[in-house]
Design an enzyme around this catalytic site. Structure first.
Site, PDB file in Angstrom:
ATOM      1  CG  HIS A 179      52.164  -3.113 -45.344  1.00 57.97           C
ATOM      2  ND1 HIS A 179      52.264  -3.980 -45.264  1.00 57.97           N
ATOM      3  CD2 HIS A 179      52.810  -2.725 -45.951  1.00 57.97           C
ATOM      4  CE1 HIS A 179      53.348  -4.505 -45.877  1.00 57.97           C
ATOM      5  NE2 HIS A 179      53.770  -3.256 -46.388  1.00 57.97           N
ATOM      6  CG  ASP A 259      46.378  -4.901 -32.142  1.00 55.21           C
ATOM      7  OD1 ASP A 259      47.116  -5.938 -31.434  1.00 55.21           O
ATOM      8  OD2 ASP A 259      45.035  -5.114 -31.396  1.00 55.21           O
ATOM      9  CB  SER A 335      55.632  -5.555 -47.686  1.00 60.12           C
ATOM     10  OG  SER A 335      56.080  -4.187 -48.237  1.00 60.12           O
TER      11      SER A 335
END
Length: 402
Positions: A179, A259, A335
């Protein structure tokens, strides 16, 4: 006076840094060498040029909590081929998609320790909390002084120009979260001209006085006796290297953060030139109960502490075959950090740190009346190990044991 004031906090940091080593000595936790399946690229085809529309989002939202992930059906062989197919973004803007073949892997067998812990249902339950990234007392530590910043394992942490962190896993390779470069629908702004930053001290601060640590403590950090400089006036800067290409698994692109595709929130960057630092080896993620003290560690560049490298460790909580949940304190920017463990390597007769996951970020799951929150890491499974290792090595022969 500054040096004396820094000593109590630094002493606490040392205790926390090396506590797992003490706990792991009885009994000694060991890396288990296992045979790795083969993931080989097959056909490669050109894809339309990406649009680079949105900024990288540094947090992750998903309606699927740990129980949801555990109930998901096991992917078939053909599902895995589709999920592990990957896109490669080149620095000139070209995009390709590569199909893969999988050999020596049975998706219905539990031959890997990563899948056979039997502790999923016994793991700690996550509490209902307000939306935040710090759980109780802030347990993070800012690492200061060139003797630590530029010494392994802290030296493997790097910063991405999109705002995330990453970990050196090869001579010119960086492991990060998918991401950080792709939002699940398209590549983010800055992904085409992606840069990787290596933290360095300015020369005038590198000459500051420092104190030596006792050898029995400093030897836990590879490289021999280390020095500590009080963090009061350390000034940091980054040296940047451009990324040559970026690999992202289709499991992330097809699923994205909303998802079960969260299982594939990892990416590998290849730099345009070697970084000349020591990197950390990859390892297949063991069950949390096999980790020394059940602890995981990672360092990254949290946004609330600009220009500082932040280290933390915590106890691993719930886990699925692909995800590890924990309450390590972290803020956006961390992250993409490599989650690692330190265990005994019986073959080499030494302690070894290995990257066993990628910190995906702070995740909250909205329910009808409550919300749950976790910090989530993507586990390196045998198949992910095979894929990432092939991206690094360029052959499967060097990737058969992990």
């Amino acid at each position: 006076m500054r040096s004396r004031a820094a000593l109590p906090r630094f002493a606490s940091l040392l205790c926390l840094l090396f506590l797992p080593s003490v706990l792991s000595s009885s009994p000694r936790r060991q890396w288990i060498l296992q045979r790795i399946p083969v993931v080989l690229p097959q056909q490669t085809k050109a894809r339309p040029t990406p649009q680079f529309l949105n900024e990288a989002r540094l947090d992750v939202a998903s309606p699927c909590d740990p129980e949801c992930h555990k109930k998901a059906p096991l992917p078939s062989y053909w599902d895995l081929r589709s999920l592990l197919a990957y896109e490669t973004l080149h620095s000139d803007g070209q995009l390709t998609e590569t199909a893969i073949g999988i050999y020596g892997y049975n998706p219905y067998s539990s031959t890997s320790p990563a899948y056979s812990s039997g502790s999923f249902g016994k793991a700690e339950r996550s509490h209902v909390r307000k939306k935040r990234q710090i759980f109780g007392h802030d347990g993070r530590f800012s690492i200061a002084g060139q003797s630590f910043l530029l010494k392994y394992p802290f030296s493997v942490a790097v910063k991405l120009s999109t705002g995330c962190s990453g970990t050196l896993v090869g001579d010119r390779h960086v492991l990060t979260a998918a991401h950080c470069v792709h939002d699940g629908k398209n590549y983010v702004k800055g992904a085409q001209r992606l840069r990787v930053g290596f933290l360095k001290l300015k020369q005038r601060d590198a000459q500051h006085s420092s104190m030596y640590l006792p050898s029995n403590v400093s030897n836990h950090i590879e490289g021999g006796p280390a020095q500590y400089s009080p963090p009061a006036n350390d000034k940091m800067k980054f040296q940047w290297i451009r990324a040559k290409r970026t690999h992202v698994p289709k499991g992330w692109i097809k699923g994205n953060a909303n998802d079960i595709g969260m299982d594939y929130d990892y990416a590998l960057l290849e730099l345009k030139k070697p970084h000349k630092r020591r990197h950390m080896k990859l390892g297949v993620s063991p069950p949390a109960q096999r980790l020394p003290g059940r602890r995981v560690h990672f360092s990254g560049f949290d946004n609330d502490r600009p220009g500082q490298l932040v280290y933390r460790f915590c106890r691993a909580g719930e886990e699925t075959s692909d995800l590890l949940y924990q309450h390590c304190d972290a803020q956006p920017g961390a992250s993409g950090s490599g989650v690692y463990a330190r265990m005994w390597d019986g073959r080499r007769r030494r302690w070894e740190r290995k990257v066993i996951g990628v910190f995906s970020g702070h995740q909250w799951v909205e329910k009808k009346e409550t919300s749950q929150e976790f910090n989530v890491a993507v586990r390196i499974t045998p198949l992910k190990y095979a894929q990432i290792c092939y991206w690094i090595k360029g052959n499967f022969v060097d990737c058969r044991e992990g």
